[in-house]
Write a protein that holds these residues in place. Structure first.
Motif, short mmCIF file in Angstrom:
data_model
loop_
_atom_site.label_atom_id
_atom_site.label_comp_id
_atom_site.label_asym_id
_atom_site.label_seq_id
_atom_site.Cartn_x
_atom_site.Cartn_y
_atom_site.Cartn_z
N GLY A 71 0.79 -1.22 0.00
CA GLY A 71 0.00 0.00 0.00
C GLY A 71 0.83 1.27 0.00
N ILE A 72 2.05 1.18 -0.50
CA ILE A 72 2.95 2.33 -0.54
C ILE A 72 3.28 2.67 -1.99
CG2 ILE A 72 5.23 3.20 0.12
CD1 ILE A 72 5.03 1.26 2.55
N GLU A 73 3.08 3.94 -2.34
CA GLU A 73 3.38 4.40 -3.69
C GLU A 73 4.86 4.77 -3.77
OE1 GLU A 73 2.05 7.93 -6.79
OE2 GLU A 73 1.18 7.88 -4.78
N LEU A 74 5.54 4.27 -4.77
CA LEU A 74 6.96 4.55 -4.98
C LEU A 74 7.09 5.66 -6.01
CD1 LEU A 74 9.95 3.87 -4.60
CD2 LEU A 74 9.68 2.04 -6.27
N LYS A 75 7.70 6.77 -5.61
CA LYS A 75 7.93 7.90 -6.51
C LYS A 75 9.41 8.18 -6.57
CE LYS A 75 3.65 10.49 -6.03
NZ LYS A 75 3.10 11.84 -5.79
N TYR A 76 9.87 8.62 -7.75
CA TYR A 76 11.27 8.96 -7.93
C TYR A 76 11.43 10.47 -8.08
CZ TYR A 76 12.17 4.04 -8.48
OH TYR A 76 12.26 2.69 -8.25
N GLN A 77 12.39 11.01 -7.37
CA GLN A 77 12.69 12.43 -7.43
C GLN A 77 13.53 12.69 -8.67
OE1 GLN A 77 15.34 13.80 -4.36
NE2 GLN A 77 14.64 15.90 -4.54
N GLU A 78 13.10 13.60 -9.49
CA GLU A 78 13.83 13.97 -10.70
C GLU A 78 14.59 15.28 -10.44
OE1 GLU A 78 14.01 12.09 -13.40
OE2 GLU A 78 12.56 10.61 -12.73
N PHE A 79 15.60 15.20 -9.57
CA PHE A 79 16.35 16.39 -9.18
C PHE A 79 17.32 16.80 -10.27
CE2 PHE A 79 20.12 18.30 -7.14
CZ PHE A 79 19.52 19.43 -6.61
N ILE A 80 17.28 18.07 -10.62
CA ILE A 80 18.24 18.64 -11.57
C ILE A 80 19.02 19.71 -10.80
CG2 ILE A 80 18.53 19.92 -13.71
CD1 ILE A 80 15.80 18.71 -14.58
N PRO A 81 20.29 19.47 -10.56
CA PRO A 81 21.06 20.43 -9.76
C PRO A 81 21.21 21.76 -10.50
CG PRO A 81 22.51 18.74 -10.64
CD PRO A 81 21.11 18.34 -10.99
N PRO A 82 21.18 22.86 -9.75
CA PRO A 82 21.32 24.17 -10.41
C PRO A 82 22.76 24.40 -10.88
CG PRO A 82 21.26 24.42 -8.02
CD PRO A 82 20.99 22.98 -8.32
N VAL A 83 22.89 25.15 -11.96
CA VAL A 83 24.20 25.53 -12.48
C VAL A 83 24.47 26.96 -12.00
CG1 VAL A 83 25.55 25.95 -14.57
CG2 VAL A 83 23.95 24.03 -14.48
N TYR A 84 25.66 27.21 -11.52
CA TYR A 84 26.02 28.52 -10.97
C TYR A 84 27.48 28.81 -11.29
CZ TYR A 84 27.77 25.30 -7.45
OH TYR A 84 28.41 24.25 -6.83
N LYS A 85 27.87 30.05 -11.13
CA LYS A 85 29.25 30.47 -11.41
C LYS A 85 30.20 29.90 -10.36
CE LYS A 85 32.43 33.45 -13.07
NZ LYS A 85 33.45 32.73 -13.73
N GLN A 86 31.18 29.15 -10.83
CA GLN A 86 32.24 28.63 -9.97
C GLN A 86 33.53 29.36 -10.36
OE1 GLN A 86 31.78 24.47 -11.01
NE2 GLN A 86 30.79 24.04 -9.05
N ILE A 117 28.19 26.02 -3.41
CA ILE A 117 27.32 27.11 -3.86
C ILE A 117 27.50 28.31 -2.93
CG2 ILE A 117 24.92 27.86 -4.19
CD1 ILE A 117 24.23 24.93 -4.84
N LEU A 118 27.49 28.05 -1.64
CA LEU A 118 27.62 29.11 -0.64
C LEU A 118 28.94 29.87 -0.80
CD1 LEU A 118 26.25 30.41 1.80
CD2 LEU A 118 27.40 28.72 3.23
N PHE A 119 30.03 29.14 -0.96
CA PHE A 119 31.34 29.79 -1.10
C PHE A 119 31.46 30.56 -2.42
CE2 PHE A 119 33.73 26.72 1.92
CZ PHE A 119 33.38 27.50 3.00
#
Length: 76
Positions: free
Chosen positions: A29-44, A59-61
């Motif tokens: 009785g448990i629904e399985l969902k997958y997270q479709e995480f897309i990491p943000p792109v930032y200036k390094q 990211i913070l630094f």
């Protein structure tokens, strides 16, 4: 743990698709969902090309507190 806490949904990373079986969850009785995480792109500052998959502290630094917060809220 899911049954003990009366969870009805399990959120998993996409890497687990190769070994998790949806039937094992749905039969309980448990629904399985997958997270479709897309990491943000930032200036390094130290890299000529973007290095993905680093910790939030990168990211913070690179952006500072205010812009890091904006980036993660999708406002930057």
């Amino acid at each position: 743990i899911l049954k003990e806490t009366e969870a009805t949904v399990y959120l998993s990373g996409t890497g687990a698709k190769s070994y998790q079986k949806n039937d094992s969850f749905s039969s309980q009785g448990i629904e399985l969902k997958y997270q479709e995480f897309i990491p943000p792109v930032y200036k390094q500052f130290k890299n000529s090309s973007f290095s993905s998959g680093l910790a939030y502290i990168d990211i913070l630094f690179n952006l500072g507190k205010e812009d890091s917060s904006k980036l993660l809220r999708g406002a930057l």
